[in-house]
Scaffold this motif. Structure first.
Motif, PDB file in Angstrom:
ATOM      1  N   ASN A   1     -52.196 -28.821  43.159  1.00  0.00           N
ATOM      2  CA  ASN A   1     -50.859 -28.655  43.277  1.00  0.00           C
ATOM      3  C   ASN A   1     -50.323 -30.177  43.520  1.00  0.00           C
ATOM      4  OD1 ASN A   1     -50.888 -25.653  43.087  1.00  0.00           O
ATOM      5  ND2 ASN A   1     -51.862 -25.751  45.019  1.00  0.00           N
TER       6      ASN A   1
ATOM      7  N   THR B   1     -45.205 -29.450  42.538  1.00  0.00           N
ATOM      8  CA  THR B   1     -45.383 -27.966  42.107  1.00  0.00           C
ATOM      9  C   THR B   1     -44.146 -27.231  42.141  1.00  0.00           C
ATOM     10  OG1 THR B   1     -47.835 -28.193  42.912  1.00  0.00           O
ATOM     11  CG2 THR B   1     -46.657 -26.012  42.773  1.00  0.00           C
TER      12      THR B   1
ATOM     13  N   LYS C   1     -45.182 -21.994  38.740  1.00  0.00           N
ATOM     14  CA  LYS C   1     -46.152 -22.962  39.560  1.00  0.00           C
ATOM     15  C   LYS C   1     -46.695 -23.871  38.811  1.00  0.00           C
ATOM     16  CE  LYS C   1     -49.674 -22.581  42.963  1.00  0.00           C
ATOM     17  NZ  LYS C   1     -50.777 -22.031  43.647  1.00  0.00           N
TER      18      LYS C   1
ATOM     19  N   THR D   1     -49.181 -27.056  38.315  1.00  0.00           N
ATOM     20  CA  THR D   1     -50.499 -27.894  38.776  1.00  0.00           C
ATOM     21  C   THR D   1     -50.905 -28.871  37.701  1.00  0.00           C
ATOM     22  OG1 THR D   1     -51.865 -26.258  37.622  1.00  0.00           O
ATOM     23  CG2 THR D   1     -51.427 -25.834  39.827  1.00  0.00           C
TER      24      THR D   1
END
Length: 449
Positions: free
Chosen positions: A84, A150, A156, A158
């Motif tokens: 992250n 992130t 989300k 990464t």
């Protein structure tokens, strides 16, 4: 050999926490630790001046092994152990207003970044990445420029290591590095990271060029050419000699991928002889292209600060995406061709010296099939060798952009010879010796065959 810091950048930081859980960061520059205000988190990003084709394009042209940098942007981001992205920043106009010079523990440019408020790092394990690049880069930079925190991504977000950057040319200078960071509550630390040049370099600096009817170009050609650069498996060490090769931390890494298909000749650099000589002629009948008044510096009209060269010489070089040697094939060849570039009038094999340290090494290579660094390459020889990251391979010796730095703007006469600026004679040569320089980590001297 003049020792200069060439290749890369240094990013040094340490964080500590007092009993009230306030983070305090100390920045180490190699010669000491600079303390900062209680509660601050500071990273000092250092880009060290590095070693160095003659081409006008986005990145810095390669004129010599001189320590320089002209990158315009530096992007830095910090990831936690899960990938992250916790912090991102981009520094623009790096080589002008975006950074300041430094001379402690090296020489280059640096920028101090303070993490405040929500950007502060909690206890945990992190990796810090930084990449320095040109604003109008020849690389497709989306793998770098698209990095975001992130929570700012469409889903989300990464970050995955080993960024692959396609390139529209043979290569361009780019810097990158990484530092692993463990932040423990109530404890401090300090740990350096160095960002090094991610490409190889190759040049031909020659004189006494044979005269042949119809000759126009000198071409440095290779057995292979990669079209994408892989940022990863960084060598995060502060190398201490410009191409001296005596540092135990020197690495031999091929971080190129996406090899050029087909059997076309892979041209690294091209010298147009018409730019160096008023006419391609041999009036004095010595079988060499006339120099003297017939020679010209093609960069003399560029104004103050243009590169200078020994009179009668010619130079061509480029940054190169590293590639592995091809078994049974001569790695580099210098060719004298006609105007169409299709007829080779004369050629010289370009070899590594028999005592070159690279011949003893096992080369680490990017394995595009399994997308990791699992390939180990051995069998390097004087004629079949790899071009590895942050090493400079040169025919002739050229340590500075100015042939004589004490006389800027002056193209010197051939005599007396300067050991730091010595073009290789092509007269009656059957073998070229290639020199590699990487702080460039190592400078290799090449031989002509």
């Amino acid at each position: 050999m003049k020792k200069n810091y060439l290749l890369g950048m240094a990013l040094m930081a340490s964080l500590s926490f007092n009993s009230c859980d306030k983070e305090v960061v100390y920045v180490q520059d190699g010669n000491g630790v600079e303390s900062v205000a209680d509660g601050a988190q500071i990273i000092t990003l250092q880009v060290e001046n590095g070693g160095d084709g003659l081409a006008t394009r986005a990145g810095r042209p390669l004129y010599s092994a001189e320590a320089k940098q002209t990158i315009e942007n530096v992007k830095l981001w910090i990831c936690d152990n899960a990938g992250n992205v916790k912090y991102v920043t981009t520094i623009s106009n790096w080589d002008k207003d975006g950074s300041t010079p430094y001379t402690t523990g090296g020489h280059g440019r640096q920028k101090t970044i303070e993490l405040k408020d929500a950007d502060k790092l909690a206890a945990g394990t992190y990796k810090i990445y930084a990449v320095g690049y040109s604003a109008t880069s020849d690389y497709t930079m989306t793998a770098v420029t698209d990095v975001k925190k992130t929570e700012e991504g469409p889903s989300k977000y990464t970050f995955n290591e080993n960024m692959v950057l396609p390139c529209s040319t043979a290569g361009e200078e780019i810097f990158a590095g990484q530092m692993e960071l463990t932040v423990e509550k109530g404890k401090g630390f300090k740990k350096p990271v160095v960002l090094n040049r991610q490409v190889a370099g190759a040049f031909a600096y020659v004189k006494d060029i044979p005269y042949m009817e119809g000759a126009k170009y000198l071409k440095l050609v290779a057995s292979a050419q990669n079209q994408s650069l892989v940022l990863g498996n960084f060598n995060s060490f502060d190398l201490t000699g410009n191409g001296s090769g005596n540092d135990a931390n020197v690495k031999y890494v091929v971080n190129g991928t996406n090899g050029k298909a087909g059997s076309d000749t892979c041209v690294i650099s091209t010298i147009d002889l018409n730019k160096w000589f008023t006419a391609i002629k041999d009036d004095n009948k010595d079988n060499l292209i006339d120099a003297g008044e017939n020679w010209k510096n093609p960069y003399s009209s560029d104004g103050e600060g243009h590169p200078t060269f020994q009179k009668g010489s010619a130079f061509g070089g480029e940054f190169v995406i590293p590639f592995a040697h091809v078994d049974g094939k001569q790695t580099l060849t210098l060719q004298l061709t006609n105007a169409a570039g299709t007829t080779v009038l004369r050629s010289w094999k370009v070899n590594l010296g028999s005592a070159d340290e690279q011949l003893k090494q096992t080369i680490t290579c990017w394995n595009s099939g399994s997308t990791n660094w699992s390939t180990s390459l051995s069998g390097e020889s004087s004629s079949t060798y790899s071009l590895v990251r942050n090493h400079l391979y040169g025919i002739g010796t050229r340590m500075n952009d100015e042939a004589n730095p004490e006389k800027p703007g002056v193209d010197p006469d051939p005599n007396p010879e300067n050991p730091n600026d010595k073009p290789e004679s092509l007269n009656n040569k059957q073998e070229l010796v290639l020199k590699v320089n990487d702080n460039w980590e190592v400078i290799h001297g090449m031989e002509l065959d």
